[in-house]
Design an enzyme around this catalytic site. Structure first.
Site: not given
Length: 467
Positions: A43, A50, A154-155, A199, A242-243
């Site tokens: 997306r 946030h 949003s992978s 997401d 990388n979240k």
């Protein structure tokens, strides 16, 4: 909101090159043919950064890029995962003993999050029926993703959603899209990401041709018709973020929680029960503009130490650590509460304004929407501090070459920008941004079609059966 589950489509695999290639790779890997395929899209968040984990509405659309998984249920209890990308190694485990290592955001752990989330939900349902999912079937899965990783599209959540839908399909469970989205949002926390649910919601609830206003508690999605004279363009800064591997994201979640508690205490509310900034507004029954005034009165712009937070709330450091902070924010020394609350309340207001402008469609719609996107980027950069120099440079370049508005999208600290571009300027915009950002640096080495592209709202998660 309709309660039906994700659609199932019968397709002739031979007529779809990507499915055909996946089927052939599956056969050479596992020596058999997939029983079905599942896709879940990535997306782009147009506006509302946030704020989902603070309880506020967001405005994303699904992109055409997605995660696609070929699946074969097997008689054993072994879950075998493989990926078409050789950078991602094979993984196998016992389906009834899923262990997820929070310290390592490895690709297969995102699959395991979705799998375990559905498994846990199934167990709690079936315990009520007096029997459990004691022997979960195994399966062979081959994953193929074309969402750029760590790009803010949003992978990772798409893989969680895809795995959740795979598991539901194998078990023959009947869950609505809303239930699936809520389970997958919760289950991503197995890997340590304290996200808010946007997401997963758009991955299941998306529909072709429309963006969605996604609201929480209860989860619902409303169509937002985007202006026909403009195109949304995604540009990748080529800085990966990388979240789950960074603490930035989880610190922001905690700063918003602490700001909510301090605001609640200031206004005489029962602060210990409050977790989100939206709850403070709801309990006070005031507007977002009034909340921004309360932030000015109640919080100071200089950072708060843990000791000062304790003094404001009248608790000990030990109580703060054990009852308020998450395990991964125990050692944080400063909290910027004023800045985070200012961003959240102003961004929540921008989302509602964006939707209103789309509905009313004045002559200068594109310019007005662009202004809101520009304001959003400034707030993300200065108040939420989730930008980076490359994103700021890319946003400036996009505006210089014809975007009416441009902003970072996704968690930030790298990843992508999204820009609103008048349709008649699209081809010159793409050529100029390509030259100014990608060709004038070594980024051209990483430049693929994946890095700069116009996108339109895509559809949500699907199951494909061979016709």
């Amino acid at each position: 909101m309709a309660t039906e589950g994700p659609a199932t489509r019968r397709v002739r695999v031979a007529e779809h090159p990507r499915l055909m290639k996946l089927k052939e790779m599956f056969n050479s890997k596992f020596g058999s043919i997939p029983k079905f395929y599942v896709r879940a899209p990535g997306r782009v968040n147009i506006i509302g950064e946030h704020i989902d984990y603070c309880g506020y509405s967001v405005l994303p659309m699904a992109v055409e890029q997605d995660m696609l998984i070929a699946v074969e249920p097997v008689e054993t209890q072994t879950l075998q995962l493989a990926n078409t990308n050789p950078l991602y190694p094979d993984f196998s485990t016992n389906a009834n003993n899923i262990q997820i290592d929070k310290t390592k955001p490895l690709w297969h752990n995102y699959f395991l999050c979705g799998f375990k989330g559905i498994q846990t939900h199934g167990n709690s349902l079936w315990k009520k029926e007096h029997f459990g999912l004691s022997n979960l079937t195994g399966m062979n899965c081959l994953v193929d993703g074309n969402i750029p990783p760590s790009s803010g599209l949003s992978s990772s959540s798409a893989l969680v959603c895809c795995a959740g839908l795979v598991t539901v399909t194998v078990l023959g469970m009947n869950l609505s899209k809303v239930e699936l989205a809520e389970i997958c949002a919760k289950s991503e926390r197995y890997i340590g990401t304290e996200g808010g649910g946007m997401d997963q919601s758009i991955s299941f609830l998306a529909e072709e041709g429309t963006a969605k206003l996604i609201e929480f508690s209860p989860l619902r999605a409303t169509d937002v018709k985007l202006p026909s004279g403009a195109v949304f363009v995604i540009a990748n800064s080529c800085v990966e973020m990388n979240k789950a591997a960074t603490s930035h994201f989880n610190i922001r979640v905690m700063e918003c929680r602490l700001a909510a508690k301090l605001l609640a205490k200031y206004k005489g509310l029962q602060w210990d029960k409050i977790l989100r900034l939206e709850e403070v507004q709801a309990k006070l029954g005031v507007s977002l503009e009034e909340m921004l005034g309360i932030v000015e009165d109640a919080l100071h712009p200089s950072p708060y130490s843990p000791e000062e937070v304790c003094r404001c709330l009248g608790i000990s450091l030990q109580e703060l650590r054990t009852q308020v902070l998450s395990p991964n924010t125990q050692n944080v020394l400063i909290f910027k509460l004023y800045q985070r609350a200012k961003h959240v309340y102003s961004e929540a207001a921008r989302v509602l304004q964006f939707k209103k402008i789309c509905e009313e469609a004045p002559d200068n719609t594109v310019q007005l929407l662009g202004d809101l996107m520009n304001q959003s980027h400034v707030s993300c950069r200065d108040m939420y501090e989730c930008s980076c120099p490359e994103l700021d440079q890319l946003v400036d370049i996009c505006r210089k070459f014809g975007a009416q508005g441009s902003r970072l999208t996704g968690a930030g600290w790298g990843g992508c920008t999204v820009s609103i571009v008048p349709a008649d300027k699209l081809s010159s915009f793409l050529a100029n941004v390509h030259e100014a950002y990608y060709q004038r640096s070594d980024r051209n080495l990483t430049f693929e079609k994946q890095s700069l592209f116009a996108t339109k709202p895509g559809g949500g998660a699907l199951v494909f059966l061979e016709a």
